[in-house]
Design an enzyme around this catalytic site. Sequence first.
Site, PDB file in Angstrom:
ATOM      1  N   LYS A  16       0.835  -1.102   0.032  1.00  0.00           N
ATOM      2  CA  LYS A  16       0.150   0.152  -0.132  1.00  0.00           C
ATOM      3  C   LYS A  16       0.843   1.274  -0.067  1.00  0.00           C
ATOM      4  O   LYS A  16       0.352   2.396  -0.388  1.00  0.00           O
ATOM      5  CB  LYS A  16      -0.900   0.105   1.161  1.00  0.00           C
ATOM      6  CG  LYS A  16      -2.320  -0.942   1.117  1.00  0.00           C
ATOM      7  CD  LYS A  16      -3.237  -0.369   0.185  1.00  0.00           C
ATOM      8  CE  LYS A  16      -4.375  -1.176   0.273  1.00  0.00           C
ATOM      9  NZ  LYS A  16      -5.502  -0.668  -0.532  1.00  0.00           N
ATOM     10  N   SER A  68       0.670  -9.685  -0.948  1.00  0.00           N
ATOM     11  CA  SER A  68       0.412  -8.375  -0.774  1.00  0.00           C
ATOM     12  C   SER A  68       0.823  -7.592   0.497  1.00  0.00           C
ATOM     13  O   SER A  68       1.056  -6.466   0.671  1.00  0.00           O
ATOM     14  CB  SER A  68      -0.695  -7.939  -1.250  1.00  0.00           C
ATOM     15  OG  SER A  68      -1.792  -8.737  -0.455  1.00  0.00           O
TER      16      SER A  68
END
Length: 405
Positions: free
Chosen positions: A52, A306
Amino acid sequence: MVTLQDILAARERLRATIRPTPCPQSDFFTEKTECAAVYFKMENLQRTGAFKERGALNKLLKLTEEERRRGVIAASAGNHAQGVAYNALRLGIKATIVMPERTPLIKVSRTRDEYQARVVLKGSNFDEAYAEALRIQKEEGLVFVHPFNDPDVIAGQGTIGLELLEQCPDLEVVLVPIGGGGLISGVACALKEKKPDIRVVGVQTSTIASMKASIEAGKLMDLTAAGTTIADGIAVKRVGELTFPMVRRYVDEVVAVDEEEIAAAILTLLEQEKSVVEGAGAVGLAALLSGDVPMAKGRRTAIILSGGNIDMNVISRIIERGLVKTGRLVQLEVRLPDRPGMLAKLTTQVADLRANVVEIHHERAFSKAGLGEAMVEVTLETTGPAHIDELMQSLNNLGWQVARK
């Protein structure tokens, strides 16, 4: 719609700060699956533990001086929060983060204490936190940094796709987690524009597969979660207006995996790759291991891990459930004669068969055993199902009734 040029520009903007994450081939999973090769893109090794920060930093670097002075606000289940807070701290920008009340403690504490953002806990899910963030943004005049429905954020996430092709130019299939769609939109755009024949598969949790439902319906769908999920980072009720058309254009397939499959993938990554990966980050591997991605058979396949921000209590529960599922932890109920020395005889028999006693409970008054009998519940560490069968047979041979709980 975000373009390849936007992603290339983001790459140059981030180059001095965001280091490429490793993308090693996994010998274990290459051998275990029917893929020609399996690679892991390890975004869980980012400074904040997730991809992110790429999109967050790209957005912050494009703010005007006036916008920086006003400060920023974001809504997030955790990883976007840390990406915004960490980079805002580095750039001298005040940050406010609204997080759902059930966000894992590790994400809350890092955002508030380590990255010095003002944290507001509100709502039971992302959408309720998002509504509160919009209210505060309007009230205080802050700049909103959306976790996925923002072209600058999408472009920042897309830099992962560029790195993948540089690190593994022969890739044929890429598995990408999907929440709101920011990650897969950017990655798929970069991959498909650079290498049109590559296949991109998105993976969601079946608890709330909002992108899958939207693709199947041909329009944006609002879903209600079917329950709690360990993949909290991708538990999004409604995907983005910007991400939805990009997924329809660039993504070949969207699949969903259940909670047991996600938990098994987390445990296997921990055991075999020595990698700590959160639920949202493990869905790609879960899909591959469950057979939901037949197009990966015989092809060189990359899986984006992720994020790695998982609560230690969750890891503990996953490990215990995984041990039970694989037969390495078992609970037996043994009915014994209620005479002196019987409990010692039981534990001696267990030790002789090389099992380890984790917990034992001896019950007389409240059990279903008859008079002159006692019920013993014993939790054991074993080597697997065959070992459990051996234990049960040995105890039965002593004339004791044995049942697996």
